[in-house]
Design a protein around this motif. Sequence first.
Motif, mmCIF file in Angstrom:
data_model
loop_
_atom_site.group_PDB
_atom_site.id
_atom_site.type_symbol
_atom_site.label_atom_id
_atom_site.label_comp_id
_atom_site.label_asym_id
_atom_site.label_seq_id
_atom_site.Cartn_x
_atom_site.Cartn_y
_atom_site.Cartn_z
ATOM 1 N N ARG A 22 54.845 5.271 53.375
ATOM 2 C CA ARG A 22 55.616 4.890 54.556
ATOM 3 C C ARG A 22 54.694 4.084 55.462
ATOM 4 O O ARG A 22 53.461 4.124 55.306
ATOM 5 C CB ARG A 22 56.171 6.107 55.291
ATOM 6 N N VAL A 38 73.042 9.806 43.868
ATOM 7 C CA VAL A 38 73.878 9.041 44.796
ATOM 8 C C VAL A 38 75.322 9.490 44.644
ATOM 9 O O VAL A 38 75.855 9.552 43.521
ATOM 10 C CB VAL A 38 73.768 7.526 44.527
ATOM 11 N N GLN A 94 77.285 5.690 47.914
ATOM 12 C CA GLN A 94 76.996 5.486 49.334
ATOM 13 C C GLN A 94 75.890 6.390 49.854
ATOM 14 O O GLN A 94 74.960 5.917 50.500
ATOM 15 C CB GLN A 94 78.269 5.727 50.158
ATOM 16 N N GLU A 95 75.984 7.681 49.588
ATOM 17 C CA GLU A 95 75.033 8.646 50.130
ATOM 18 C C GLU A 95 74.005 9.048 49.079
ATOM 19 O O GLU A 95 74.365 9.354 47.944
ATOM 20 C CB GLU A 95 75.760 9.888 50.640
ATOM 21 N N THR A 96 72.720 9.063 49.499
ATOM 22 C CA THR A 96 71.633 9.392 48.579
ATOM 23 C C THR A 96 71.016 10.736 48.966
ATOM 24 O O THR A 96 70.749 10.996 50.150
ATOM 25 C CB THR A 96 70.546 8.303 48.607
ATOM 26 N N TYR A 120 69.163 15.192 52.513
ATOM 27 C CA TYR A 120 69.942 13.954 52.690
ATOM 28 C C TYR A 120 68.973 12.825 53.030
ATOM 29 O O TYR A 120 68.208 12.902 53.987
ATOM 30 C CB TYR A 120 70.956 14.136 53.810
ATOM 31 N N LEU A 121 68.992 11.754 52.217
ATOM 32 C CA LEU A 121 68.079 10.622 52.412
ATOM 33 C C LEU A 121 68.735 9.487 53.176
ATOM 34 O O LEU A 121 68.241 9.032 54.205
ATOM 35 C CB LEU A 121 67.561 10.132 51.061
ATOM 36 N N THR A 122 69.843 8.976 52.677
ATOM 37 C CA THR A 122 70.547 7.874 53.362
ATOM 38 C C THR A 122 72.048 8.024 53.186
ATOM 39 O O THR A 122 72.507 8.583 52.215
ATOM 40 C CB THR A 122 70.128 6.502 52.796
#
Length: 425
Positions: free
Chosen positions: A305, A400, A404-406, A423-425
């Motif tokens: 990061r 996924v 939509q949601e990862t 929950y990532l994205t």
Amino acid sequence: MRTMLVILTAAVIGLGAYSINMHGKNASLQRTVLAQYTDNLTDASEKLSHLQQAVSQSLLFRDDDAIHNELDSVWRLSSDVRSSMSNIPIGQEMSNDWLSYLGRLGDEAKKTSKTGDYKAWREKMPQVSTNLQSLSDEWSGATVDFYKNNGKMDVWLRQVDTKNPNTTFDNVQKTLKDYSEKDFPLTLSESDWQKKIDLKALQDSAITEKEALEKVKHLFPIIKDATFTVTKSSDTSSYPFYHIQFHQGIRLGYVDLTEKGGHLISYLVERPVDEARLSQDEIMKKAEEYLKLLGMNDVAFVESRENHQAWHVTFARVHPGDNALIYADGVQLKLAKDTGELLGANAMEYIQAETIKPQTAKPIDWKTFFDDNVKVEEVRNIYTDNGQFEQRLCYEVIAVRDAQETFRIVIDAENHNVLKVEYLT
């Protein structure tokens, strides 16, 4: 002769101007570093006070939903305070004590929220709340004493010198140790875990201060010509180590090495960082080069990061039996975006070296394990703590849902219990 005198006079004037210029730059650097530390101290004081309030508020309710929300706040705030404490150079021993106490409080809140055993929480937390208030008051007092030093960096360094501890911070550490033993007595599994934290397994021969300094120069050649100050941990420390402070030009920092074997615990450099000039690939190559220099050849990349000044790159030891990543044996590196210089390293977890028990990975049919609208993007084998101080072989799945949601899901590879969903994205 006259010409020589003119040359010597000019040289002296030039050296004087250079010295004044360098002194100004060093003073400016120290003020910048000190400002960062004071901000972190203030941040830690505020968050510690909020944490005490959250524990107190959790004792207000009988309603399950209401207390559940407060438990979530305790868990979140304990993590926030841990983060703040880790960014303050308060000495390795006190830092370890804080991280342990706050971690156990957060774990207790998380466990209570999961099990619903609110009765045990209500019985235990009144005393913890009182103790936290005392700790918060003592920490605030120590912080105020620090501000009285009027922004002098050398005074701050003496405060965290393990041979000459500042009285008020020393009192905080003593109080913290007392409360840790009373508030969260260790179980047998936790005792074994604490032995690992205290590096009881290290069997290497002790090295001298001179050998420690030579090792630092070997591991970090960029500071080999720096001015060093070497101190040894106090007799009450959980394990003996050398704290080596250095100053070289624009660089100011420290290195901690274990006395037994001279293993790297941590490394930190403060210096101005210019605009980013290196790509992520170039940063990764440099990170791998630093790992080789540090002798860590048994690790693999986990994640990276960035912020506006540096890349933070995490690695973990690879288990030789099955090539699974042992997350508990992690190494974190901090690299400057301008030149790729190593600005920080944390190898404390790496040298603790987990003992892995034999386990068998049983395959999972992802099509039947997940819903039809879930697509598995990536699976890798890892070892991670199951919340009971056991390292379990797990599948780490990136999935996924509905495109939509990862999510990141951690599943025990032997019994297929889901240990974590993130929950990532």
